[in-house]
Motif scaffolding. Structure first.
Motif, PDB file in Angstrom:
ATOM      1  N   VAL A  22       0.854  -1.205   0.019  1.00 48.21           N
ATOM      2  CA  VAL A  22      -0.005   0.120  -0.023  1.00 48.21           C
ATOM      3  C   VAL A  22       0.861   1.132   0.055  1.00 48.21           C
ATOM      4  CG1 VAL A  22      -1.458   1.159   1.474  1.00 48.21           C
ATOM      5  CG2 VAL A  22      -2.085  -1.031   1.154  1.00 48.21           C
ATOM      6  N   GLN A  23       1.899   1.289   0.762  1.00 51.77           N
ATOM      7  CA  GLN A  23       2.848   2.466   1.005  1.00 51.77           C
ATOM      8  C   GLN A  23       3.527   2.600  -0.411  1.00 51.77           C
ATOM      9  OE1 GLN A  23       5.487   1.680   4.093  1.00 51.77           O
ATOM     10  NE2 GLN A  23       4.098   2.217   5.838  1.00 51.77           N
ATOM     11  N   LYS A  24       3.839   1.542  -1.183  1.00 49.32           N
ATOM     12  CA  LYS A  24       4.627   1.498  -2.568  1.00 49.32           C
ATOM     13  C   LYS A  24       3.770   2.130  -3.463  1.00 49.32           C
ATOM     14  CE  LYS A  24       8.134  -2.135  -2.213  1.00 49.32           C
ATOM     15  NZ  LYS A  24       8.316  -3.605  -2.795  1.00 49.32           N
ATOM     16  N   ASN A  25       2.354   1.616  -3.352  1.00 50.51           N
ATOM     17  CA  ASN A  25       1.425   2.205  -4.265  1.00 50.51           C
ATOM     18  C   ASN A  25       1.139   3.573  -4.252  1.00 50.51           C
ATOM     19  OD1 ASN A  25       1.135  -0.004  -5.558  1.00 50.51           O
ATOM     20  ND2 ASN A  25      -0.749  -0.974  -4.249  1.00 50.51           N
ATOM     21  N   GLN A  26       0.974   4.216  -2.963  1.00 49.32           N
ATOM     22  CA  GLN A  26       0.950   5.637  -2.439  1.00 49.32           C
ATOM     23  C   GLN A  26       2.095   6.461  -3.057  1.00 49.32           C
ATOM     24  OE1 GLN A  26       0.003   5.761   1.697  1.00 49.32           O
ATOM     25  NE2 GLN A  26      -2.071   5.423   1.398  1.00 49.32           N
ATOM     26  N   LYS A  27       3.226   5.754  -2.926  1.00 50.38           N
ATOM     27  CA  LYS A  27       4.674   6.450  -3.365  1.00 50.38           C
ATOM     28  C   LYS A  27       4.527   6.688  -5.011  1.00 50.38           C
ATOM     29  CE  LYS A  27       7.829   5.456   0.253  1.00 50.38           C
ATOM     30  NZ  LYS A  27       8.899   4.737   0.582  1.00 50.38           N
ATOM     31  N   GLU A  28       4.214   5.720  -5.717  1.00 50.27           N
ATOM     32  CA  GLU A  28       3.963   5.595  -7.126  1.00 50.27           C
ATOM     33  C   GLU A  28       3.034   6.901  -7.582  1.00 50.27           C
ATOM     34  OE1 GLU A  28       3.137   1.660  -8.295  1.00 50.27           O
ATOM     35  OE2 GLU A  28       5.342   0.968  -7.964  1.00 50.27           O
ATOM     36  N   ILE A  29       1.726   6.490  -6.898  1.00 50.73           N
ATOM     37  CA  ILE A  29       0.738   7.665  -7.134  1.00 50.73           C
ATOM     38  C   ILE A  29       1.430   9.109  -6.893  1.00 50.73           C
ATOM     39  CG2 ILE A  29      -1.210   8.441  -6.630  1.00 50.73           C
ATOM     40  CD1 ILE A  29      -1.968   5.451  -5.957  1.00 50.73           C
ATOM     41  N   LYS A  30       2.135   9.317  -5.953  1.00 54.25           N
ATOM     42  CA  LYS A  30       2.468  10.668  -5.685  1.00 54.25           C
ATOM     43  C   LYS A  30       3.464  10.995  -6.582  1.00 54.25           C
ATOM     44  CE  LYS A  30       1.976  11.178  -0.898  1.00 54.25           C
ATOM     45  NZ  LYS A  30       2.677  11.440   0.492  1.00 54.25           N
ATOM     46  N   GLU A  31       4.489   9.915  -7.220  1.00 56.54           N
ATOM     47  CA  GLU A  31       5.374  10.422  -8.264  1.00 56.54           C
ATOM     48  C   GLU A  31       4.786  10.769  -9.501  1.00 56.54           C
ATOM     49  OE1 GLU A  31       7.991   7.234  -8.164  1.00 56.54           O
ATOM     50  OE2 GLU A  31       9.072   7.372  -6.142  1.00 56.54           O
ATOM     51  N   ASN A  32       3.804   9.903  -9.932  1.00 58.59           N
ATOM     52  CA  ASN A  32       3.196  10.051 -11.038  1.00 58.59           C
ATOM     53  C   ASN A  32       2.324  11.468 -11.167  1.00 58.59           C
ATOM     54  OD1 ASN A  32       3.828   7.590 -12.258  1.00 58.59           O
ATOM     55  ND2 ASN A  32       2.082   6.421 -11.287  1.00 58.59           N
ATOM     56  N   THR A  33       1.895  11.846 -10.117  1.00 59.10           N
ATOM     57  CA  THR A  33       1.063  13.077 -10.025  1.00 59.10           C
ATOM     58  C   THR A  33       2.057  14.318  -9.974  1.00 59.10           C
ATOM     59  OG1 THR A  33       1.212  12.910  -7.299  1.00 59.10           O
ATOM     60  CG2 THR A  33      -0.924  12.337  -8.736  1.00 59.10           C
ATOM     61  N   ASN A  34       3.254  13.999  -9.412  1.00 57.90           N
ATOM     62  CA  ASN A  34       4.309  15.229  -9.411  1.00 57.90           C
ATOM     63  C   ASN A  34       4.743  15.173 -10.894  1.00 57.90           C
ATOM     64  OD1 ASN A  34       4.208  15.956  -6.669  1.00 57.90           O
ATOM     65  ND2 ASN A  34       5.642  14.130  -6.281  1.00 57.90           N
ATOM     66  N   LYS A  35       4.928  14.043 -11.694  1.00 61.81           N
ATOM     67  CA  LYS A  35       5.535  14.175 -12.974  1.00 61.81           C
ATOM     68  C   LYS A  35       4.433  14.832 -13.788  1.00 61.81           C
ATOM     69  CE  LYS A  35       8.472  10.203 -12.864  1.00 61.81           C
ATOM     70  NZ  LYS A  35       8.666   8.766 -13.457  1.00 61.81           N
ATOM     71  N   ARG A  36       3.258  14.430 -13.713  1.00 61.94           N
ATOM     72  CA  ARG A  36       2.177  15.161 -14.565  1.00 61.94           C
ATOM     73  C   ARG A  36       2.153  16.586 -14.362  1.00 61.94           C
ATOM     74  NH1 ARG A  36      -2.578  10.812 -13.632  1.00 61.94           N
ATOM     75  NH2 ARG A  36      -1.748   9.178 -14.791  1.00 61.94           N
ATOM     76  N   GLN A  37       2.076  16.976 -13.146  1.00 64.31           N
ATOM     77  CA  GLN A  37       2.354  18.447 -12.844  1.00 64.31           C
ATOM     78  C   GLN A  37       3.342  19.183 -13.194  1.00 64.31           C
ATOM     79  OE1 GLN A  37      -0.355  19.695 -10.883  1.00 64.31           O
ATOM     80  NE2 GLN A  37       0.246  21.644 -11.582  1.00 64.31           N
ATOM     81  N   GLU A  38       4.472  18.748 -13.298  1.00 60.99           N
ATOM     82  CA  GLU A  38       5.705  19.259 -13.778  1.00 60.99           C
ATOM     83  C   GLU A  38       5.525  19.229 -15.381  1.00 60.99           C
ATOM     84  OE1 GLU A  38       9.095  16.871 -12.692  1.00 60.99           O
ATOM     85  OE2 GLU A  38       9.165  17.529 -10.738  1.00 60.99           O
ATOM     86  N   GLU A  39       5.174  18.210 -16.167  1.00 62.86           N
ATOM     87  CA  GLU A  39       4.844  18.566 -17.434  1.00 62.86           C
ATOM     88  C   GLU A  39       3.653  19.326 -17.907  1.00 62.86           C
ATOM     89  OE1 GLU A  39       3.798  14.408 -18.687  1.00 62.86           O
ATOM     90  OE2 GLU A  39       5.755  13.883 -18.428  1.00 62.86           O
ATOM     91  N   PHE A  40       2.727  19.515 -17.022  1.00 64.43           N
ATOM     92  CA  PHE A  40       1.600  20.503 -17.165  1.00 64.43           C
ATOM     93  C   PHE A  40       2.185  21.861 -17.259  1.00 64.43           C
ATOM     94  CE2 PHE A  40      -1.710  23.153 -15.683  1.00 64.43           C
ATOM     95  CZ  PHE A  40      -2.645  23.134 -16.439  1.00 64.43           C
ATOM     96  N   ASP A  41       3.182  22.043 -16.074  1.00 66.02           N
ATOM     97  CA  ASP A  41       3.657  23.404 -15.835  1.00 66.02           C
ATOM     98  C   ASP A  41       4.492  23.821 -17.129  1.00 66.02           C
ATOM     99  OD1 ASP A  41       2.422  23.806 -13.681  1.00 66.02           O
ATOM    100  OD2 ASP A  41       4.109  22.882 -12.383  1.00 66.02           O
ATOM    101  N   LYS A  42       5.278  22.699 -17.691  1.00 67.39           N
ATOM    102  CA  LYS A  42       6.243  23.165 -18.792  1.00 67.39           C
ATOM    103  C   LYS A  42       5.412  23.507 -20.060  1.00 67.39           C
ATOM    104  CE  LYS A  42      10.164  20.032 -17.723  1.00 67.39           C
ATOM    105  NZ  LYS A  42      10.767  18.640 -17.947  1.00 67.39           N
ATOM    106  N   ASN A  43       4.350  22.687 -20.352  1.00 66.96           N
ATOM    107  CA  ASN A  43       3.417  23.079 -21.414  1.00 66.96           C
ATOM    108  C   ASN A  43       2.905  24.314 -21.307  1.00 66.96           C
ATOM    109  OD1 ASN A  43       3.885  20.545 -22.752  1.00 66.96           O
ATOM    110  ND2 ASN A  43       2.441  19.472 -21.553  1.00 66.96           N
TER     111      ASN A  43
END
Length: 218
Positions: A20-41
């Protein structure tokens, strides 16, 4: 046995908690990546949407060029023609006056006798009655507004032509009178300015002028 079973279940719980902890970490990382990409665009879009500086030279070339003026003139002409066409359509007296006729009522191309057998006898009787009425009494027919306007226009045109002809006639008369006056003036000047070889005035011309004056005064 009981201790072993407990340890097994505890291990299962630990494994589940770790996943569960691993899944939460992955979700957070994915959201952060998406946010960064969105900001760049978004930054890229903001850069693209920046207004270009006003080019005065290009604007003046476009404004004062013949091609631009021609295009503007064509657009204005199209609009004017459309406006005039709509006005004509609106003011046209024939618009909406058409009424469809039935086959019996429609007039044939040839003689009246041709195709009479096709018509209804009641209609034929009506036509005969109308013909007799027209022959006996002349009915006053209302003039079409188009013809009325045309007649008025022709009337105004004729009046203008008459006035112009009168002006021309008066002008011609004035010109003739002026020419006559100038001719008389020249003759008189010639008679008065005639001189002999010695420079003395010739009296015959002057005497003639005096005679004319006396005769006119009588």
């Amino acid at each position: 046995m009981e201790k072993k079973r407990d340890s097994f279940f505890m291990k299962m719980k630990r494994d589940q908690g770790q996943t569960v902890q691993k899944n939460q970490k992955e979700i957070k990382e994915n959201t952060n990546k998406r946010q960064e990409e969105f900001d760049k665009n978004r930054k890229g879009l903001e850069v693209k949407s920046e207004k270009k500086p006003f080019d005065k030279k290009a604007y003046r070339l476009k404004k004062y060029s013949k091609k631009y003026k021609l295009e503007q003139w064509e657009e204005q002409r199209k609009k004017r023609l459309l406006r005039e066409y709509r006005k004509d359509v609106k003011n046209d007296p024939t618009v909406g006056s058409y009424k469809a006729k039935t086959f019996d009522e429609d007039v044939t191309d040839g003689l009246q006798t041709a195709g009479k057998y096709v018509r209804h006898p009641d209609l034929l009787e009506k036509e005969n009655v109308e013909e007799t009425k027209q022959a006996s009494t002349v009915t006053k027919v209302k003039k079409d507004p188009f013809h009325k306007a045309k007649e008025q226009f022709n009337k105004v045109k004729q009046e203008k032509q008459k006035k112009q002809q009168e002006r021309e006639r008066i002008k011609n008369e004035k010109m003739q009178k002026l020419e006559e006056y100038k001719k008389k003036k020249n003759d008189r000047f010639k008679k008065l300015s005639k001189k002999t070889k010695k420079g003395q005035p010739v009296m015959t011309g002057r005497l003639e002028l005096l005679l004319e004056k006396i005769q006119n005064s009588k």
